[in-house]
Design a protein around this motif. Structure first.
Motif, PDB file in Angstrom:
ATOM      1  N   UNK A   1       0.869  -1.175   0.000  1.00 14.52           N
ATOM      2  CA  UNK A   1       0.000   0.000   0.000  1.00 14.52           C
ATOM      3  C   UNK A   1       0.901   1.218   0.000  1.00 14.52           C
ATOM      4  N   UNK A   2       0.804   2.021  -1.037  1.00 17.61           N
ATOM      5  CA  UNK A   2       1.647   3.201  -1.191  1.00 17.61           C
ATOM      6  C   UNK A   2       0.732   4.419  -1.264  1.00 17.61           C
ATOM      7  N   UNK A   3       0.557   5.100  -0.133  1.00 12.97           N
ATOM      8  CA  UNK A   3      -0.336   6.242  -0.074  1.00 12.97           C
ATOM      9  C   UNK A   3       0.405   7.562  -0.151  1.00 12.97           C
ATOM     10  N   UNK A   4      -0.316   8.607  -0.506  1.00 10.85           N
ATOM     11  CA  UNK A   4       0.275   9.936  -0.574  1.00 10.85           C
ATOM     12  C   UNK A   4      -0.665  10.897  -1.269  1.00 10.85           C
ATOM     13  N   UNK A   5      -0.307  12.156  -1.246  1.00  5.39           N
ATOM     14  CA  UNK A   5      -1.135  13.131  -1.958  1.00  5.39           C
ATOM     15  C   UNK A   5      -0.901  13.045  -3.461  1.00  5.39           C
ATOM     16  N   UNK A   6       0.348  12.682  -3.872  1.00  7.51           N
ATOM     17  CA  UNK A   6       0.689  12.590  -5.292  1.00  7.51           C
ATOM     18  C   UNK A   6       0.241  13.863  -6.015  1.00  7.51           C
ATOM     19  N   UNK A   7       0.753  14.973  -5.522  1.00 11.17           N
ATOM     20  CA  UNK A   7       0.268  16.290  -5.954  1.00 11.17           C
ATOM     21  C   UNK A   7       1.417  17.194  -6.411  1.00 11.17           C
ATOM     22  N   UNK A   8       2.071  16.869  -7.548  1.00 17.01           N
ATOM     23  CA  UNK A   8       1.786  15.754  -8.449  1.00 17.01           C
ATOM     24  C   UNK A   8       2.694  14.556  -8.163  1.00 17.01           C
ATOM     25  N   UNK A   9       2.360  13.427  -8.775  1.00 17.48           N
ATOM     26  CA  UNK A   9       3.235  12.266  -8.751  1.00 17.48           C
ATOM     27  C   UNK A   9       4.498  12.610  -9.542  1.00 17.48           C
ATOM     28  N   UNK A  10       5.645  12.095  -9.105  1.00 17.21           N
ATOM     29  CA  UNK A  10       6.903  12.431  -9.783  1.00 17.21           C
ATOM     30  C   UNK A  10       7.814  11.212  -9.882  1.00 17.21           C
ATOM     31  N   UNK A  11       8.994  11.416 -10.472  1.00 17.65           N
ATOM     32  CA  UNK A  11       9.896  10.305 -10.757  1.00 17.65           C
ATOM     33  C   UNK A  11      10.356   9.566  -9.508  1.00 17.65           C
ATOM     34  N   UNK A  12      10.566  10.277  -8.407  1.00 17.08           N
ATOM     35  CA  UNK A  12      11.002   9.603  -7.182  1.00 17.08           C
ATOM     36  C   UNK A  12       9.913   8.673  -6.643  1.00 17.08           C
ATOM     37  N   UNK A  13       8.642   9.067  -6.786  1.00 11.39           N
ATOM     38  CA  UNK A  13       7.548   8.177  -6.400  1.00 11.39           C
ATOM     39  C   UNK A  13       7.630   6.862  -7.182  1.00 11.39           C
TER      40      UNK A  13
END
Length: 232
Positions: free
Chosen positions: A30-42
């Motif tokens: 489970x990988x949660x986050x705002x992802x605001x925005x999603x980026x390469x490190x994610x």
């Protein structure tokens, strides 16, 4: 709940040896986050989690209504769309809308309860960063959550002395997995700031995400005050 600090409390790591396939339990992260925005490190972190935790699947879970962040997030449909673009091509990645469709604050323990009820027999791994691990004892229902998942703590491989906050002793006693992430420059906060100043982000996010942001004119009207507590 405040824990009494014990000086001999040390983090307990779980062996990263390949699991025995005969045991049969599916391993899902489970990988949660705002992802605001999603980026390469994610994306890099997620791929490392797949490999190092021997996951069969990794669920990307954009937060709905965060209980700790003060700034306003981009609308959930945009953040979900960007995650879909970022994870395309990896069949073990999947987007979950479980938190964006829930009314009220997004509490991880509630998310895990729902996932377990829907998918019994799965072994769940919660992928979190070092800062989240240090503050884990402040999370809603954290004691219950420790019994529901295996924590997978992501640390920067090149972190220097004093670069990590210590977790609460009660959390440290629980075995966890460790995932080492190479030092990477990307952060959602920096990306939003660059976009607000009209700077390029092509080297920081997947190309389809960069095109989506440009097409929808996201983050262009961001004010500096909106970046308070915006770390992901």
């Amino acid at each position: 709940m405040n824990a009494t600090r014990q000086p001999d409390a040390k983090p307990i790591a779980v062996s990263s040896a390949k699991p025995n396939a005969a045991h049969g339990a599916k391993r899902v992260g489970i990988f949660g986050g705002s992802f605001d925005p999603v980026h390469n490190a994610h994306v890099a972190l997620a791929r490392l989690a797949l490999a190092e935790l021997w996951l069969d699947e990794l669920l990307w879970v954009p937060v709905g209504q965060p209980w700790q962040k003060q700034r306003e997030l981009a609308p959930a449909p945009h953040r979900e769309a960007m995650v879909r673009l970022a994870i395309a091509g990896e069949p073990r990645f999947a987007l979950s809308r479980i938190e964006t469709q829930r009314v009220g604050p997004s509490y991880t323990v509630e998310t895990v309860r729902e996932l377990q009820a829907a998918r019994p027999g799965v072994r769940w791994f919660l992928v979190i960063g070092q800062d989240q691990y240090a503050g884990f004892h402040t999370w809603h229902g954290w004691q219950e959550l420790l019994g529901l998942v295996t924590l997978a703590v992501v640390g920067r491989a090149a972190s220097g002395p004093g670069g990590k906050r210590e977790a609460d002793p009660q959390v440290l006693r629980v075995p966890h997995e460790a995932v080492a992430l190479p030092m990477m420059a990307e952060s959602s906060t920096d990306i939003r700031e660059r976009l607000a100043h009209g700077q390029g982000i092509d080297d920081l996010v997947p190309a389809p995400v960069a095109r989506y942001i440009a097409r929808h004119h996201l983050y262009q009207d961001l004010k500096p005050s909106q970046e308070l507590n915006g770390h992901s």
